[in-house]
Design an enzyme around this catalytic site. Structure first.
Site, PDB file in Angstrom:
ATOM      1  N   ASP A 138       0.751  -1.025   0.027  1.00 47.82           N
ATOM      2  CA  ASP A 138      -0.001  -0.086  -0.075  1.00 47.82           C
ATOM      3  C   ASP A 138       0.972   1.228  -0.236  1.00 47.82           C
ATOM      4  OD1 ASP A 138      -2.306  -1.368   0.075  1.00 47.82           O
ATOM      5  OD2 ASP A 138      -2.480  -1.202   2.144  1.00 47.82           O
ATOM      6  N   ASP A 151      -7.063  -1.251  -4.641  1.00 47.80           N
ATOM      7  CA  ASP A 151      -7.914  -0.792  -3.714  1.00 47.80           C
ATOM      8  C   ASP A 151      -8.993   0.379  -4.428  1.00 47.80           C
ATOM      9  OD1 ASP A 151      -6.911  -2.475  -1.747  1.00 47.80           O
ATOM     10  OD2 ASP A 151      -5.812  -0.923  -0.859  1.00 47.80           O
TER      11      ASP A 151
END
Length: 185
Positions: A138, A151
């Protein structure tokens, strides 16, 4: 029964478009978003790992590298194997559903869903600490949470899928008939 010239007899048919057309759109969306996710993760690992956050829009958006062992907001960090198995099941289900596509919205939504699920699944399979227990890369920091392109794809997929379902449009493009006395949307 014969339709007017150029009109289709099939519900959900979009100006002669076939299931193959929608499956192709689904595949293109999936591949493009999946590749974008994977390339941005490689760049994030190379350029951001071990560095301080890079502020892009002060207080709103920055680049912050982290490895996420769980799902959204690191929830379920102890269930990485289960999350991997669920992602595999989702991918299989989406691919099976895609064979019935006759709607552009569903094709895009399911393409985004598969790309997002595959993008994070690849991290879980191939990244440390071990296969099916890998941590997701991330790096897009919104201040409240940190995510990635997969995402974002999953979020847009959810919006599109809920919107199509709310509108009563099936995968095959047919529209659900409203009960008598209810307004059509």
């Amino acid at each position: 029964m014969q339709a007017a010239r150029g009109a289709s007899l099939s519900p959900g048919d979009d100006h002669g478009a076939t299931t193959r057309t929608y499956v192709r759109l689904f595949a293109v969306v999936t591949v493009l978003v999946f590749v974008l996710d994977q390339v941005t993760k490689v760049i994030a690992v190379e350029k951001l790992q071990g560095r301080e956050s890079i502020e892009l829009i002060p207080g709103v958006l920055s680049l912050t590298f982290l490895r996420n062992p769980g799902a959204a907001l690191s929830a379920g960090a102890g269930f990485t194997l289960l999350l991997s198995l669920v992602a595999i099941a989702v991918c299989v289900g989406v691919i099976r559903a895609a064979t019935r596509l006759r709607d552009k919205g569903w094709a895009i939504g399911l393409g985004l869903l598969l790309a997002g699920a595959l993008g994070n699944l690849m991290d879980r399979i191939f990244r440390e600490p071990s296969p099916l227990k890998g941590h997701v890369v991330d790096f897009i920091d919104y201040g409240v949470f940190v995510g990635n392109v997969a995402d974002i794809a999953l979020t847009f997929a959810a919006v599109i899928i809920v919107w199509r379902a709310w509108r009563g449009v099936g995968l095959d493009g047919t529209r659900e008939e409203k009960a008598p006395g209810k307004k059509k949307s």
